[in-house]
Design a protein around this motif. Sequence first.
Motif, short mmCIF file in Angstrom:
data_model
loop_
_atom_site.label_atom_id
_atom_site.label_comp_id
_atom_site.label_asym_id
_atom_site.label_seq_id
_atom_site.Cartn_x
_atom_site.Cartn_y
_atom_site.Cartn_z
N LYS A 1 7.72 51.82 166.88
CA LYS A 1 8.61 52.43 165.91
C LYS A 1 10.03 52.57 166.42
O LYS A 1 10.97 52.61 165.65
CB LYS A 1 8.08 53.82 165.55
N GLU B 1 11.47 63.99 175.73
CA GLU B 1 10.52 63.40 174.78
C GLU B 1 9.54 62.50 175.53
O GLU B 1 8.33 62.54 175.28
CB GLU B 1 11.22 62.59 173.70
N ILE C 1 5.49 62.83 175.52
CA ILE C 1 4.58 61.76 175.11
C ILE C 1 3.60 61.46 176.25
O ILE C 1 2.40 61.29 176.03
CB ILE C 1 5.36 60.49 174.70
N ILE D 1 1.51 64.99 173.12
CA ILE D 1 1.97 66.13 172.31
C ILE D 1 0.82 66.86 171.62
O ILE D 1 0.94 68.04 171.30
CB ILE D 1 3.02 65.72 171.24
N ASN D 2 -0.29 66.16 171.41
CA ASN D 2 -1.41 66.84 170.76
C ASN D 2 -2.05 67.91 171.65
O ASN D 2 -2.87 68.68 171.18
CB ASN D 2 -2.45 65.82 170.29
N PHE E 1 -0.67 64.79 165.54
CA PHE E 1 0.74 64.44 165.70
C PHE E 1 0.89 63.14 166.46
O PHE E 1 0.10 62.84 167.36
CB PHE E 1 1.47 65.56 166.44
N LYS E 2 1.92 62.37 166.07
CA LYS E 2 2.22 61.13 166.78
C LYS E 2 3.70 61.10 167.11
O LYS E 2 4.51 61.61 166.32
CB LYS E 2 1.91 59.91 165.87
N PRO E 3 4.06 60.50 168.24
CA PRO E 3 5.49 60.36 168.52
C PRO E 3 6.14 59.52 167.42
O PRO E 3 5.49 58.66 166.83
CB PRO E 3 5.53 59.59 169.85
N ASP E 4 7.39 59.79 167.15
CA ASP E 4 8.09 59.08 166.10
C ASP E 4 9.51 58.82 166.57
O ASP E 4 9.89 59.27 167.66
CB ASP E 4 8.09 59.93 164.82
N SER F 1 10.82 63.49 168.51
CA SER F 1 10.51 63.27 167.10
C SER F 1 8.99 63.17 166.94
O SER F 1 8.33 62.59 167.79
CB SER F 1 11.13 61.97 166.61
N VAL F 2 8.48 63.74 165.87
CA VAL F 2 7.03 63.81 165.69
C VAL F 2 6.66 63.40 164.26
O VAL F 2 7.30 63.84 163.31
CB VAL F 2 6.52 65.24 165.96
N GLU F 3 5.65 62.57 164.15
CA GLU F 3 5.11 62.25 162.84
C GLU F 3 3.90 63.13 162.58
O GLU F 3 3.06 63.32 163.45
CB GLU F 3 4.70 60.78 162.80
#
Lengths: 525, 500
Positions: A16, A309, A313, A317-318, B417-420, B428-430
């Motif tokens: 992404k 960030e 990751i 993050i979960n 949640f997923k990184p975005d 940023s989080v999806e």
Amino acid sequence: MESLDEQNDSVSIEVKDSNHPDIWSIEGIARALRTHLGIAKPKAPILSGKSNLMVRVDRRLGPIRPFIATSIVRNVRPSENALKSWISLQEKMDLTYGRKRKRSSIGFYQADLIKSPLRYTVGNPDNTAFVPLGSTEKMTLRDIVEKHPKGIEYGGTISSFKEWPLLTDGEGKVLSLPPIINSNDLGKVNTDTKNILVEVTGTNATTVGNTLKIVVAALAERGGKIHSCNQTYADKGAKPVITPDLRSSFKELSVSYANRLLGSTFKPAEMIRALVRAGHPARQASKDILRVESLCYRIDIMHQVDLIEDLAIALDINKLDPEWPRIWTLGGLAPETERSETLAEVMIGLGYQELLTYSLTSPEVFIDRMDIEHENYAELLNPKMSTHTAMRSWLLPSILNLLKDNTHVDYPQKVFEIGPCILVRENGEGQTETRYKIAAVTIHTAAGFTEIRSCLDTLLASIGLQFQVVPTTQPSFLEGRTGEVMSGQKRIGVVGELHPKIIRAWGLSLPAAAFELEIPPTAVA
Amino acid sequence: MRENDVKVLRTLRDLGGTASVEEVARKTGLVDAAIARSSLTLSEQGMVKEQTTRTTEVFCTEEGHDYLANGLPERRVAVVVHDAGGKLSVSDAVEQAGLPLDFVSIVTGWIARKGWGKIEKTSSGNILAVSKNPPKDEDEEVLARIGQVSIPIEELPPNLKRAVDRLLKRNILASKERTQRKLEITPQGLNAIPAQASIDEVSSLTSEMILSGDWEKIRLRAYNVSSPVPSLNPGKYHPYLRFLRTVKRKLVTLGFKEAVGPLVETAFINDDCLYMPQDHPAREIHDLYYLKHPSKASLEPWKDIVEKVAETHQNGWKTGSAGWGYKYSREEASKLVLRSHGTALSVRSMISKGLQIPGKYFAIARCFRPELLDRTHLTEFNQAEGIVLDPSLSLRNLLGVLEMFAREVAGADKVRFKPDYFPFTEPSVELQAYKEGYGWMEFGGSGIFRPEVTEPLGIKVPVIAWGLGIDRLYMMHRQIQDIRQLFTTDLEWIRQQKVG
């Protein structure tokens, strides 16, 4: 990860990050996975030596495409798959990071066929000719831009200039017409190519330099040896530029800041481990400060937050515990919304159905078919559809546009809408105003002025607004049955019976009456 | 039994058991079609028999109407002669009766045949002698009886029928064939007539009855409460706007204040303030609507922040960032665009004078992008957007906000949640939400605004920014497959949508 195909031993991955070109290749993803899984430690790409290649840059390129960066990667002999991966990296980078080759574009050549010094210069579109890649015929630059598929696609980046960029070697042989296409003689790389010249040209020096780093780093992942080249710019006092610049950048990361932003309590050592897995070698510089290395191709790292960030990751993050913010705030609707809601309530009480229509429409709808004259409206530069070319200045046409599709539906039809309209201020400064309006239409065999006036009076009386209706003329309405709604000295709207020619213009066949008002401020305390 | 059926039965009974449809219509006040419908029902149930009779009806011709008003020619001549003393020459008599002379032979023929007088042939011509005023004869009786209407020949006694024949031959009357339908009530029909309970069975209660107490004396006719009635179209909220109102209400209860803002923005507010570089692909004409007229607006209202935003883009300003490293253009910044994302409204909130910290703001924003309309794309659509500002905020709070939305607004059972990636947030989080029957769905994007966004705007605290795919949420909620349905012009569909 999108999908896993065990039979063909392949996975599809969604990338992404549009700021992360270092993972836009198989080589880059493999590298990121190796460090993420702890198979290897992140390591800066190595400059194996200097090449003898010099590039002389013509100052006439200044307004056209002034920057170039080159490097020779030796000892590659790519496999078919490797070639495929590099071409796809080239295309993706040219498209996205290179802004469709405008900002930067990449070229590959057989280094052994090229004689130093290269000249990055300009050529006359009609007097210069070479055989473009994949062709057998010599073509002039203009023919390439006008007829070759790549020329048609990317010619716009240079076609407005009198002279076009041209890359030639020490013997005057053409390497390419940047950023359109390579020559067939020098610019064809295949599985036998041992040494590759990578060249990036563009309009932004940083972008050009970054692009080169990312490409050579990907080639080096397959065992290539990176060698630098020398660019000399003709400007007075300009120093030679040696590319690629493979030096890492270093940032300080505050452990407490990172923990605050993540809502976590990680220790410095945990952070270092996570940063390494994210591809950033790091060490503790002081109690609260980590010194973090960003490898040359990590062009996405602009600020500490980018490292944070990556840290999050790497740690997943979960695993962070979601927590509703413990702050107390007073919620509420905007006064504009409150006002609209009051009006909607009364209109619904009067039996009117609320509507929702597009505010982006066309002057054909909100001017021509209403038989009015009106010039100052917000018009699009790049409309996509002929039915959506301008922002409406009033609501009534949108409602009639809906009613025209409903002549088979039971009458009476009584409808209203509260919605945005765009007014262009007449002061010439280009300021526009988004104004919410309310409009209502009643259409049936006995619809008329008294009926709609009663609604209008009820509506305005409900919000306690003093107003008067004075006779007026407006081409959309019937003369003698049209009134201007005045609040004090201010004109706030219009009410009347629709003119038969307007009713017909919308393909309707029954009497209709309507009003339209700017949303008045609520007078009731 | 239907009200009309009862009416027809009662009328037939009152008319002696048999009556023509016309008579029933006159008596009941019902239209022919209604009677036809009743008689069909009633004859199927054996309560009425239908008889069809063919009749010949006679009526006056134009000539007949003249004689009706002025008398038959033979009568007029006889009267003249009698009044002249009993004798007159034929031609004088005809003339004095106001008749043309070619009537002479007709008139003399009829007077003789009816025996009203005699013709005396003399040397000076034929003399007509009428000794007394003849009595009214059958011809005249028939003519008077018919008058202005048509009557069936069969209804007349035999002697008058003969007179009719004569008058038909004389072209004083004309005839036409007519089919007449008669209804006859059967014994079964008679029994089926509901008993007339009281003197006054009435259908509607009036104010007079209520006030006078007459309601005690009357009986209100019972309605068939199960039968269908005409449908109404009430005023209602538009179904999609109703949904947006619900979302707004939820956000307000969660402590969010609503923000509103213009649909036409400068590229400065829409993009620059969000640290989107001026050559960002999302700012190309394929992804952003630019205005031709007016094309630019003054940046004067933002003069306090333009410089800082420009510096941040170029070199990071004081934010600690490297910046994008390009030459910022104020010209580009002043271009007018249609708001392309709700985040522009979050910028508006952050630069508004009334901004409060701690604060929570939201907006349901109408946005525009150059798309062709199809099942999954609109060129004008809505986004739900918002921000939370406080010195204490962290990524965990961002996840907390998202989780709350997923549960409260979307009714999700589980979240993950997923990184975005967005140019303006980091991290940023999806948000992905799981709902029974729908599976995992992408539901919204979010993040913590980059310092490159907040610091030039004068904000020094972390700002959580979130956006929810509100159009898609509604489609899921209403099981709508085609996004164009949100702006449908189908009034019938809008009217039929359930509320709530």
